[in-house]
Design a protein around this motif. Sequence first.
Motif, PDB file in Angstrom:
ATOM      1  N   SER A   1       0.828  -1.201   0.000  1.00 35.16           N
ATOM      2  CA  SER A   1       0.000   0.000   0.000  1.00 35.16           C
ATOM      3  C   SER A   1       0.870   1.262   0.000  1.00 35.16           C
ATOM      4  CB  SER A   1      -0.908   0.010   1.239  1.00 35.16           C
ATOM      5  OG  SER A   1      -1.551   1.260   1.360  1.00 35.16           O
TER       6      SER A   1
ATOM      7  N   HIS B   1      -6.136  -1.105   6.440  1.00 38.72           N
ATOM      8  CA  HIS B   1      -6.138  -1.606   5.065  1.00 38.72           C
ATOM      9  C   HIS B   1      -4.880  -2.414   4.723  1.00 38.72           C
ATOM     10  CE1 HIS B   1      -3.954   2.298   4.650  1.00 38.72           C
ATOM     11  NE2 HIS B   1      -3.192   1.564   3.852  1.00 38.72           N
ATOM     12  N   GLU B   2      -3.911  -2.501   5.598  1.00 37.18           N
ATOM     13  CA  GLU B   2      -2.658  -3.189   5.279  1.00 37.18           C
ATOM     14  C   GLU B   2      -2.801  -4.702   5.433  1.00 37.18           C
ATOM     15  OE1 GLU B   2       1.096  -1.333   6.707  1.00 37.18           O
ATOM     16  OE2 GLU B   2      -0.229   0.150   7.626  1.00 37.18           O
ATOM     17  N   ASP B   3      -2.362  -5.437   4.412  1.00 31.00           N
ATOM     18  CA  ASP B   3      -2.348  -6.898   4.467  1.00 31.00           C
ATOM     19  C   ASP B   3      -1.127  -7.351   5.248  1.00 31.00           C
ATOM     20  OD1 ASP B   3      -4.632  -7.089   2.921  1.00 31.00           O
ATOM     21  OD2 ASP B   3      -3.497  -7.080   1.034  1.00 31.00           O
ATOM     22  N   GLU B   4      -1.291  -8.333   6.122  1.00 33.02           N
ATOM     23  CA  GLU B   4      -0.211  -8.760   7.007  1.00 33.02           C
ATOM     24  C   GLU B   4       1.041  -9.206   6.258  1.00 33.02           C
ATOM     25  OE1 GLU B   4       2.273  -9.601  10.004  1.00 33.02           O
ATOM     26  OE2 GLU B   4       0.485  -8.341   9.987  1.00 33.02           O
TER      27      GLU B   4
ATOM     28  N   TYR C   1       2.267  -8.315   3.395  1.00 32.34           N
ATOM     29  CA  TYR C   1       2.962  -7.159   2.835  1.00 32.34           C
ATOM     30  C   TYR C   1       3.437  -6.209   3.939  1.00 32.34           C
ATOM     31  CZ  TYR C   1       1.535  -8.628  -1.811  1.00 32.34           C
ATOM     32  OH  TYR C   1       1.385  -9.341  -2.973  1.00 32.34           O
ATOM     33  N   ARG C   2       2.714  -6.130   5.030  1.00 33.68           N
ATOM     34  CA  ARG C   2       3.166  -5.324   6.171  1.00 33.68           C
ATOM     35  C   ARG C   2       4.469  -5.868   6.714  1.00 33.68           C
ATOM     36  NH1 ARG C   2       4.251  -5.077  11.081  1.00 33.68           N
ATOM     37  NH2 ARG C   2       3.932  -7.314  11.265  1.00 33.68           N
TER      38      ARG C   2
END
Length: 242
Positions: free
Chosen positions: A59, A70-73, A75-76
């Motif tokens: 993001s 909104h952050e996917d784990e 990718y975070r």
Amino acid sequence: RFGEDMGELVWEELNQVFDRLPLSAVIDRDIFCIHGGIPRPIPDSPPNANRIEMLQRISPVSGINPPYEHEDEPYRQMASECIWSDPAGEDQEESGELGADGFGESPRGGGTVCFGNKALDDFLAQHQLSYVIRAHEAHAYGVSLSKRARCFTVFSTSKDHNQGSKAICGCILVDFDQMEVITRSPHYRNHYVHRRDSMSVTDLPEREIAQREKVGLVIEGEPSSDEEYEEYEEYEDEPMET
């Protein structure tokens, strides 16, 4: 400086600026620039998945820690490793602490990781890159080389991070086909220039290469020598006398 109320507001606004900054950059399709270090692939991704393409899916507004809703784990986690990871120390390389993929637990703790020679070899080869330039660690000379002189750590505020009264800042000049460590320290003597043998123009059409040659973006030069490479390697991670 701003008082408690205004200070908290300034702090939050600055954090929101950081949340919107790019995570990484690639110079000349050859040098990977990052704050912390190279990330591991996202779990369950294909073996040869392009991690730079994965970074582009993160993001554009990422809080990381704490994350936005909104952050996917996966990718975070990848973004977090870009910010917090470090090169593994020689003792970690030699003791077998690193996994088969060349990554291991960072001495920083908190779930952060470190990367060894194997991890860096794979990352550079997979993405057809030559070097990593990063920050995140204070060094008394302002610049430190590691991982067979392929990982440059650049720190410009060493005096603020307990590096002693003689600590200095440093930077790296990437100029056409050359890279130069610039620092006032006699440790690097300000003239150790490494000629990059990959300007990453092999995939460009001849017309584009000709245009770059016309304006000086691509120049012919002698290939780098083993002796020049050893000059850099000689200065890896030496302690500073205080």
